[in-house]
Design a protein around this motif. Structure first.
Motif, short mmCIF file in Angstrom:
data_model
loop_
_atom_site.label_atom_id
_atom_site.label_comp_id
_atom_site.label_asym_id
_atom_site.label_seq_id
_atom_site.Cartn_x
_atom_site.Cartn_y
_atom_site.Cartn_z
N ARG A 103 52.08 -10.24 -27.12
CA ARG A 103 50.73 -9.87 -26.69
C ARG A 103 50.76 -9.48 -25.23
N VAL A 104 49.98 -8.46 -24.90
CA VAL A 104 49.91 -8.08 -23.48
C VAL A 104 48.46 -8.20 -23.02
N PRO A 105 48.29 -8.54 -21.74
CA PRO A 105 46.92 -8.61 -21.24
C PRO A 105 46.31 -7.22 -21.15
N THR A 139 43.67 -10.26 -24.50
CA THR A 139 45.00 -9.72 -24.77
C THR A 139 44.95 -8.85 -26.02
N VAL A 140 45.98 -8.02 -26.14
CA VAL A 140 46.11 -7.22 -27.35
C VAL A 140 47.47 -7.54 -27.97
N GLU A 141 47.50 -7.73 -29.28
CA GLU A 141 48.77 -8.10 -29.93
C GLU A 141 49.48 -6.84 -30.40
N LEU A 142 50.68 -6.63 -29.90
CA LEU A 142 51.41 -5.41 -30.25
C LEU A 142 52.45 -5.66 -31.35
N LEU A 143 52.98 -6.87 -31.43
CA LEU A 143 53.95 -7.18 -32.50
C LEU A 143 53.44 -8.42 -33.23
N GLY A 160 59.68 4.02 -37.55
CA GLY A 160 58.23 3.85 -37.67
C GLY A 160 57.55 5.04 -37.05
N GLY A 161 56.28 5.19 -37.33
CA GLY A 161 55.56 6.32 -36.77
C GLY A 161 55.35 6.12 -35.28
N SER A 162 54.74 7.10 -34.65
CA SER A 162 54.48 7.00 -33.23
C SER A 162 53.49 5.85 -32.98
N GLY A 163 53.81 5.00 -32.03
CA GLY A 163 52.92 3.88 -31.71
C GLY A 163 53.08 2.69 -32.64
N ALA A 164 54.13 2.72 -33.48
CA ALA A 164 54.33 1.62 -34.44
C ALA A 164 54.82 0.35 -33.75
N GLY A 165 55.38 0.50 -32.56
CA GLY A 165 55.85 -0.68 -31.83
C GLY A 165 57.36 -0.74 -31.71
N LYS A 166 58.03 0.38 -31.95
CA LYS A 166 59.50 0.39 -31.92
C LYS A 166 60.03 0.05 -30.53
N THR A 167 59.50 0.76 -29.53
CA THR A 167 59.98 0.53 -28.17
C THR A 167 59.60 -0.88 -27.71
N THR A 168 58.40 -1.30 -28.09
CA THR A 168 57.97 -2.65 -27.69
C THR A 168 58.93 -3.69 -28.25
N LEU A 169 59.32 -3.52 -29.52
CA LEU A 169 60.23 -4.49 -30.13
C LEU A 169 61.60 -4.44 -29.45
N ASP A 291 67.00 3.14 -27.17
CA ASP A 291 65.66 3.61 -27.46
C ASP A 291 65.70 5.13 -27.66
N GLU A 292 65.51 5.51 -28.88
CA GLU A 292 65.51 6.91 -29.27
C GLU A 292 66.66 7.72 -28.67
N PRO A 293 67.87 7.36 -29.03
CA PRO A 293 69.01 8.09 -28.45
C PRO A 293 69.10 9.52 -28.95
N ILE A 324 64.97 5.23 -33.96
CA ILE A 324 65.30 6.63 -34.29
C ILE A 324 64.04 7.31 -34.79
N HIS A 325 63.85 8.51 -34.29
CA HIS A 325 62.70 9.32 -34.73
C HIS A 325 63.17 10.28 -35.80
N GLN A 326 62.47 10.38 -36.87
CA GLN A 326 62.72 11.41 -37.87
C GLN A 326 64.18 11.59 -38.27
N1 ATP Z 1 51.06 -2.61 -21.94
C1 ATP Z 1 50.38 -2.19 -23.01
N2 ATP Z 1 49.06 -2.42 -23.12
C2 ATP Z 1 48.37 -2.03 -24.19
N3 ATP Z 1 48.93 -1.36 -25.23
C3 ATP Z 1 50.22 -1.08 -25.18
C4 ATP Z 1 51.03 -1.48 -24.08
N4 ATP Z 1 52.30 -1.07 -24.31
C5 ATP Z 1 52.29 -0.44 -25.51
N5 ATP Z 1 51.05 -0.44 -26.03
C6 ATP Z 1 50.63 0.11 -27.32
O1 ATP Z 1 51.45 -0.48 -28.32
C7 ATP Z 1 51.74 0.45 -29.33
C8 ATP Z 1 53.23 0.52 -29.57
O2 ATP Z 1 53.84 1.17 -28.48
P1 ATP Z 1 55.38 1.58 -28.52
O3 ATP Z 1 55.69 2.31 -27.25
O4 ATP Z 1 56.20 0.40 -28.83
O5 ATP Z 1 55.38 2.58 -29.75
P2 ATP Z 1 56.59 3.40 -30.37
O6 ATP Z 1 56.68 3.01 -31.79
O7 ATP Z 1 57.82 3.25 -29.55
O8 ATP Z 1 56.01 4.86 -30.26
P3 ATP Z 1 56.74 6.25 -29.93
O9 ATP Z 1 57.63 6.54 -31.08
O10 ATP Z 1 55.60 7.21 -29.84
O11 ATP Z 1 57.47 6.08 -28.63
C9 ATP Z 1 51.13 1.75 -28.90
O12 ATP Z 1 49.92 1.93 -29.58
C10 ATP Z 1 50.89 1.58 -27.42
O13 ATP Z 1 49.78 2.31 -27.00
#
Ligand code: ATP
Length: 841
Positions: A103-105, A139-143, A160-169, A291-293, A324-326
């Motif tokens: 979760r992030v603030p 806070t917002v829960e991302l994973l 996962g699709g764009s914004g799925a949380g790959k980079t966050t994980l 991350d997306e090599p 990996i994208h696509q």
């Molecule tokens: N610090 C943050 N505060 C709020 N939301 C965030 C934060 N960091 C990431 N997010 C949101 O979390 C979600 C996942 O982000 P992430 O960058 O992990 O996606 P992704 O799967 O890697 O997408 P992409 O393939 O487009 O890079 C997105 O909707 C993003 O907007």
């Protein structure tokens, strides 16, 4: 050690981890699989056949296969054999993440309460660090509870699709998240991340962040110098760089500058990506996170990158995880495991080859001839994008249990308290993503229990292997260097076969298993003493990692950073445009002041020249250096998060290299202007002029460092620098004398280094000299000496009085004040960089 096996179906040889040292095997087993602990759940074990391994010592058949792959592989030319073995993995790492919540603030600026906040404070706030000006609103829960295990020798793709949380994980796994994970655990060989594990993790960022003026070779050499252990000699580090360059087919680009997208064309996008991977590979990481090599690469290059990663996993026993994208279907076939994410939740985690059957079980059958990745991602992304519900036909194909779980998680169960009352329709507009997330939740517990059983079985299996290897070792020792014939039991043979297929995953030791086309129950084992030495090396290296916080000493860090700063700054500073700018200004100044008379009429002109010289070089240096930290911010963050060097080494190396470079243009100016404009011709005055202008330049540079360390945004830094310089200019005393400045802003001059520089330069010009009065000159008449009869030469004191020059400080005092500013501003810059910007370690 070489093992020749009499297994008929295997007619080729492969390089494996050592089987000659039981203790190493035990250690490898411990580090790869650990002791099964309470509640330790693991993902399924995929038994890869020995022939699948692309290993250094391959047979003609393997080589044929390898060559086929290399045909489309842009990394061809690398004899993966030697390079992979030399850059061998030091320690196997099993990455085990369980129930990870992140979760992030939510940060937002507070709303303005009055006009001051709206019109003044709000625009100014931009220049302050966000942490000081923003408030946290919940806070917002991302994973949402991500679990999985990736083992050595496995290549896991996060999709996962764009914004799925790959980079966050990925960031969470690498320990690079902005805030720590909120719940769950991330374990490395069953242990939380330690200082030593951090150095065994290689992280390849999505953006290829480099210094644009360095060549590929210089970039990699820097990384080698700073991140390879102190026990390696400079020669060994150079060899490692050449190896990696060859391995990634970058030798051709070694002397090409990296360049940037806007101004300097450098290496190609594919080469950039490979340089990025090369930088990480240099350090020989056991766990590689990327991350997306493949983003931004054409399909052939992208496939080559994926195959390289797979080779690094299989042949080297590394644990490789990449977002990996696509991926294409050929790429899909290269993945060992996939982790499919949707909206921060797992939709599937497990062997790539089982994905289709899993989805089919949930009612989503992969259409014939469809690219699996496209199909699975479409299921997740299209439902999100359209926001639409699943069609009734598809809903009907979903198993009852999953439908129930979807309702439980995302619907209002109260409406239907009994399962028998649930309507068959998709009455809540459930999307595909919701159904698949629910299906995984249902499945997860079941899968994890099954996999724990497999894990335990696997541990037992490896205990057998370890015992078998131990038995072989004893026989070898008895036989000395002679090949040994071991009549193995069925168990031993099976154990060694398993060992053979899985040993690359056990952690970086080498041994060789060769197939012998004869009796099936004979193993021929030879000792290879060279392998022993390699093993010793590894142990030392690992111990060294434990001992030292940084790979090399502070002085070695300083040296490498200074060389890098020199290459980078040279490219920024020494451009034709800057040289032409400097020459034109110098010549212009020379032409304007060349005829300044050496009498009363020339006094004002000398003031002008002193003032202009000071202001121009202060501006020049300040604006050069405000780009300093912002332009290096990304590289600095990348380097620091991998724990490469101390901030003090970076700061001191950078500032001590850039300072002399910054003085080259002012010296060129002095050479052109000083003698042509008839400034005071004494050695003392000349050298003091040089010292004062040098100090002014360096202090302005320090001010630039401080500003840029504070705001890190070029535009904002520019605004602050302009305001500061213009204010300093106005109050320095040239445009308006001290007595004419309102009292309440008069103090500004004392905190302005320009003021001290100006006083110093003026006094240096007038000290020890006099000026003749000029007849009928109105300027001359303002000096008392010229009103005398006969007129007397104008003294410096009269000049100072006429121009309200504050002589309290004198030349020495001005120099002292400038030195004080130099030290204080640099100290502020360092402290701001360290604490305010909180550049992560
Ligand atoms: N610090 C943050 N505060 C709020 N939301 C965030 C934060 N960091 C990431 N997010 C949101 O979390 C979600 C996942 O982000 P992430 O960058 O992990 O996606 P992704 O799967 O890697 O997408 P992409 O393939 O487009 O890079 C997105 O909707 C993003 O907007």
């Amino acid at each position: 050690m070489t093992i020749e096996s009499g297994v008929p179906e295997r007619e080729h040889s492969i390089t494996l981890e050592p089987v000659d040292r039981a203790n190493n095997i035990e250690r490898s087993l411990n580090c790869s699989f650990g002791e099964p602990s309470e509640g330790h759940l693991s993902a399924s074990l995929e038994h890869r056949s020995a022939g699948d391994s692309s290993t250094p010592e391959s047979t003609p058949e393997d080589n044929g296969d390898l060559k086929d792959r290399m045909r489309t592989n842009l990394f061809a030319g690398a004899s993966s054999k030697t390079q992979l073995r030399l850059a061998r993995c030091r320690k196997a790492i099993t990455l085990d993440f369980r129930n990870v919540y992140y979760r992030v603030p939510i940060r937002q600026p507070p709303p303005p309460r009055n006009s001051f906040e709206q019109y003044i404070w709000r625009p100014m706030r931009g220049i302050l660090p966000a942490s000081l000006t923003e408030r946290t609103y919940g806070t917002v829960e991302l994973l949402h509870g991500i679990s999985g295990v990736v083992r050595p020798g496995e290549f896991c793709a996060i999709l996962g699709g764009s914004g799925a949380g790959k980079t966050t994980l990925l960031n969470a796994l690498a320990g690079r998240s902005a805030v720590p994970i909120s719940e769950g655990s991330i374990l490395f060989n069953g242990q939380p991340r330690t200082h030593a594990t951090r150095r065994l993790i290689g992280y390849v960022m999505q953006d290829d962040v480099f210094f644009s003026n360095l060549t590929v070779g210089q970039t990699l050499q820097f990384t080698a110098d700073i991140r390879l252990p102190r026990s390696m000699s400079a020669q060994e580090k150079r060899e490692r760089v050449d190896e990696v360059l060859r391995f990634l087919n970058l030798s051709k680009a070694k002397d090409t500058i990296i360049g940037d997208q806007q101004f300097h064309k450098g290496i190609s996008g594919g080469e950039r990506k490979r340089t990025n991977i090369a930088e990480t590979l240099l350090t020989n990481p056991s766990l590689l996170l990327l991350d997306e090599p493949t983003s931004g690469l054409d399909s052939t290059t992208a496939l080559a990158v994926v195959r390289l990663l797979k080779d690094l996993a299989i042949a080297e026993g590394r644990t490789v995880i990449a977002t990996i994208h696509q991926p294409s279907s050929i790429m899909w076939a290269e993945f060992d495991k996939v982790l499919l994410l949707s909206e921060g939740s797992v939709v599937y985690f497990g062997p790539a080859k089982d994905t289709a059957s899993y989805f089919e079980k949930q009612g989503f059958r992969l259409p014939y001839g469809y690219n699996p990745a496209d199909y699975f991602l479409d299921l997740l992304v299209s439902s999100l994008e359209s926001g639409g519900r699943m069609t009734e036909e598809r809903w009907a194909t979903v198993p009852d249990q999953v439908r129930w779980e979807t309702r439980r998680l995302f619907g209002e169960l109260d409406r239907y308290p009994k399962p028998s009352e649930y309507p068959i329709e998709n009455d809540y507009n459930f999307t595909t993503s919701m159904v698949l997330r629910a299906a995984w939740k249902l499945n997860e517990a079941e899968m994890l229990i099954r996999e724990r059983d497999m894990y335990e079985e696997r541990v037992r299996e490896y205990s057998t292997v370890a015992r078998a290897a131990d038995a072989s070792k004893r026989e070898i020792e008895q036989a000395g260097n002679e090949p040994v014939q071991v009549r193995s039991s069925e168990t031993l043979r099976d154990a060694l076969q398993t060992l053979q297929s899985r040993l690359p995953a056990l952690g970086g030791r080498s041994g060789r298993v060769e197939a012998a086309p004869k009796e099936s129950d004979h193993l021929v084992i030879k000792l290879d003493s060279a392998i022993d030495e390699l093993v010793e090396d590894d142990t030392e290296e690992l111990e060294e990692i434990e001992r030292h916080k940084y790979p090399v000493s502070w002085l070695q860090q300083f040296r490498a950073l200074a060389i890098r700063a020199m290459h980078q700054r040279k490219g920024v500073l020494f451009t034709w445009t800057t040289l032409v700018q400097c020459v034109i200004i110098s010549v212009l100044v020379m032409l304007i002041w060349i005829n300044s008379p050496n009498n009363a009429d020339g006094i004002h002109q000398r003031f002008g020249l002193a003032f202009f010289s000071g202001i121009f070089w202060a501006f020049f240096s300040l604006f050069n250096s405000i780009t300093s930290f912002p332009s290096e911010r990304a590289v600095l963050a990348k380097d620091r998060s991998s724990g490469s060097y101390m901030l003090s080494a970076y700061f001191l190396a950078k500032t001590s290299v850039e300072s002399p470079l910054e003085l080259i243009y002012p010296y060129l100016y002095i050479l052109i202007v000083y003698f042509a404009t008839d400034l005071q011709r004494t050695a003392r005055a000349f050298f003091l002029f040089v010292i004062l202008l040098s100090l002014l330049t360096l202090v302005a540079q320090s001010m630039g460092y401080w500003i840029s360390s504070m705001v890190m945004e070029f535009k904002q830094a520019q605004v602050i620098a302009s305001i500061w310089m213009l204010a300093s200019m106005l109050v320095a005393g040239f445009y308006i004398s001290e007595s004419q400045i309102p009292v309440w802003i008069r103090w500004i001059r004392y905190i302005s280094f320009v003021y001290y520089g100006y006083i110093g330069l003026v006094m240096n010009e007038f000290e020890g000299t006099t000026y003749a009065c000029v007849q009928d000159s109105s300027i001359a008449k303002s000096y008392p000496s010229c009103s005398l009869s006969p007129p007397q030469p104008i003294t410096p004191q009269e000049v100072y009085q006429a121009y309200s020059v504050n002589t309290v400080f004198g030349i020495g005092g001005s120099i002292g004040m400038l030195i004080m500013f130099l030290v204080v501003l640099r100290f502020f810059a360092y402290m701001t960089l360290k604490y305010v910007q909180a550049v992560r370690k």
